[in-house]
Design a protein around this motif. Structure first.
Motif, mmCIF file in Angstrom:
data_model
loop_
_atom_site.group_PDB
_atom_site.id
_atom_site.type_symbol
_atom_site.label_atom_id
_atom_site.label_comp_id
_atom_site.label_asym_id
_atom_site.label_seq_id
_atom_site.Cartn_x
_atom_site.Cartn_y
_atom_site.Cartn_z
ATOM 1 N N ARG A 36 -4.098 24.973 23.942
ATOM 2 C CA ARG A 36 -4.612 23.535 24.291
ATOM 3 C C ARG A 36 -3.523 22.551 23.890
ATOM 4 O O ARG A 36 -3.197 22.482 22.710
ATOM 5 C CB ARG A 36 -5.863 23.046 23.227
ATOM 6 C CG ARG A 36 -6.394 21.673 23.602
ATOM 7 C CD ARG A 36 -7.781 21.347 22.962
ATOM 8 N NE ARG A 36 -8.778 22.202 23.989
ATOM 9 C CZ ARG A 36 -9.825 22.639 23.726
ATOM 10 N NH1 ARG A 36 -10.190 22.268 22.318
ATOM 11 N NH2 ARG A 36 -10.538 23.385 24.347
ATOM 12 N N ALA A 37 -2.774 22.015 24.970
ATOM 13 C CA ALA A 37 -1.974 20.970 24.785
ATOM 14 C C ALA A 37 -2.444 19.611 24.281
ATOM 15 O O ALA A 37 -3.385 19.087 24.624
ATOM 16 C CB ALA A 37 -1.276 20.736 26.003
ATOM 17 N N THR A 45 2.105 15.745 27.425
ATOM 18 C CA THR A 45 0.807 16.530 27.761
ATOM 19 C C THR A 45 1.376 17.337 29.161
ATOM 20 O O THR A 45 0.917 18.621 29.371
ATOM 21 C CB THR A 45 -0.278 15.901 27.923
ATOM 22 O OG1 THR A 45 -0.655 15.099 26.572
ATOM 23 C CG2 THR A 45 -1.631 16.638 28.138
ATOM 24 N N LEU A 49 1.081 21.259 29.801
ATOM 25 C CA LEU A 49 0.447 21.842 30.888
ATOM 26 C C LEU A 49 0.978 22.646 31.845
ATOM 27 O O LEU A 49 0.707 23.736 32.242
ATOM 28 C CB LEU A 49 -0.479 20.826 31.611
ATOM 29 C CG LEU A 49 -1.565 20.357 30.510
ATOM 30 C CD1 LEU A 49 -2.237 18.994 31.259
ATOM 31 C CD2 LEU A 49 -2.746 21.238 30.367
ATOM 32 N N ALA A 53 -0.242 25.784 29.256
ATOM 33 C CA ALA A 53 -1.368 25.523 28.487
ATOM 34 C C ALA A 53 -2.544 25.534 29.439
ATOM 35 O O ALA A 53 -2.587 25.106 30.399
ATOM 36 C CB ALA A 53 -1.227 24.130 27.886
ATOM 37 N N GLY A 56 -5.843 20.364 28.246
ATOM 38 C CA GLY A 56 -4.815 19.652 27.343
ATOM 39 C C GLY A 56 -5.565 18.290 27.463
ATOM 40 O O GLY A 56 -6.435 17.830 28.307
#
Length: 143
Positions: A36-37, A45, A49, A53, A56
Motif C-alpha cells: 500500500r502506497a 503516491t 503506484l 503498489a 494507495g
C-alpha cells in the motif's frame, strides 16, 4: 495469516523516489504481499503506484488510518518525526506511525539530519537490508 493478507505500507513524500525504490524491491522480492502506497502528496503516491503498489492513498488521513492497518511500515527515518520530509510529516502522521503495532523498517538518510549508529552505507544497501527484514517478518507472521 496468508501472505496476501499482510499489508506493507510504504510511506513517502516529496518526489517519492525512496518509496518508488522500496515498492519495486518489495514487488520483486515479495510479490504476493499487499503493498500500500501512502504518500504525503499525490506525486509520491503516483510514483509508488507506477512502481507496482497494489493500492494507495494520499495525505494525512490516509497515513493515520492505514498505519494502524499495516503489519509492516517502510519509509525513511523521518516519517517518525513531526516536520519530517521538509515539513510534509504532520504531528498526527508521525504519531500514527510511531504508535502503530506494525514493524517499522526505516531507511537512514544523510540529509534527514538524524544520525544512526550504523556504518555509513549507500542507500541501495539499506534498501536491500530492508527487504531482508521484510522477509524475516513475513516468515514470522505466516508460521
Amino acid at each position: 495469516m496468508k501472505r496476501s493478507e499482510i499489508i506493507v505500507a510504504v510511506v513517502d513524500g516529496l518526489g517519492g523516489g525512496i518509496g518508488k525504490s522500496l515498492v519495486e524491491k518489495l514487488k520483486k522480492t515479495q510479490p504476493d504481499l499487499h503493498v500500500r502506497a501512502l504518500g504525503t502528496n499525490s506525486e509520491a503516491t503516483g510514483r509508488m503506484l507506477k512502481a507496482g503498489a497494489d493500492d494507495g492513498a494520499t495525505g494525512e488521513n490516509a497515513v493515520v488510518v492505514n498505519a494502524g492497518k499495516a503489519r509492516i511500515i517502510l519509509g525513511v527515518v523521518t516519517i517518525l518525526a513531526s516536520g519530517g520530509l521538509l515539513g510534509e510529516i504532520t504531528p498526527d502522521m508521525a504519531r500514527a506511525v510511531g504508535e502503530s503495532d506494525a514493524l517499522k523498517i526505516l531507511i537512514p538518510m544523510e540529509r534527514c539530519r538524524i544520525k544512526l549508529p550504523v556504518e555509513g552505507a549507500p542507500v541501495s544497501q539499506y534498501l536491500d537490508r530492508a527487504m531482508d527484514l521484510v522477509a524475516d517478518e513475513v516468515r514470522r507472521l505466516t508460521e
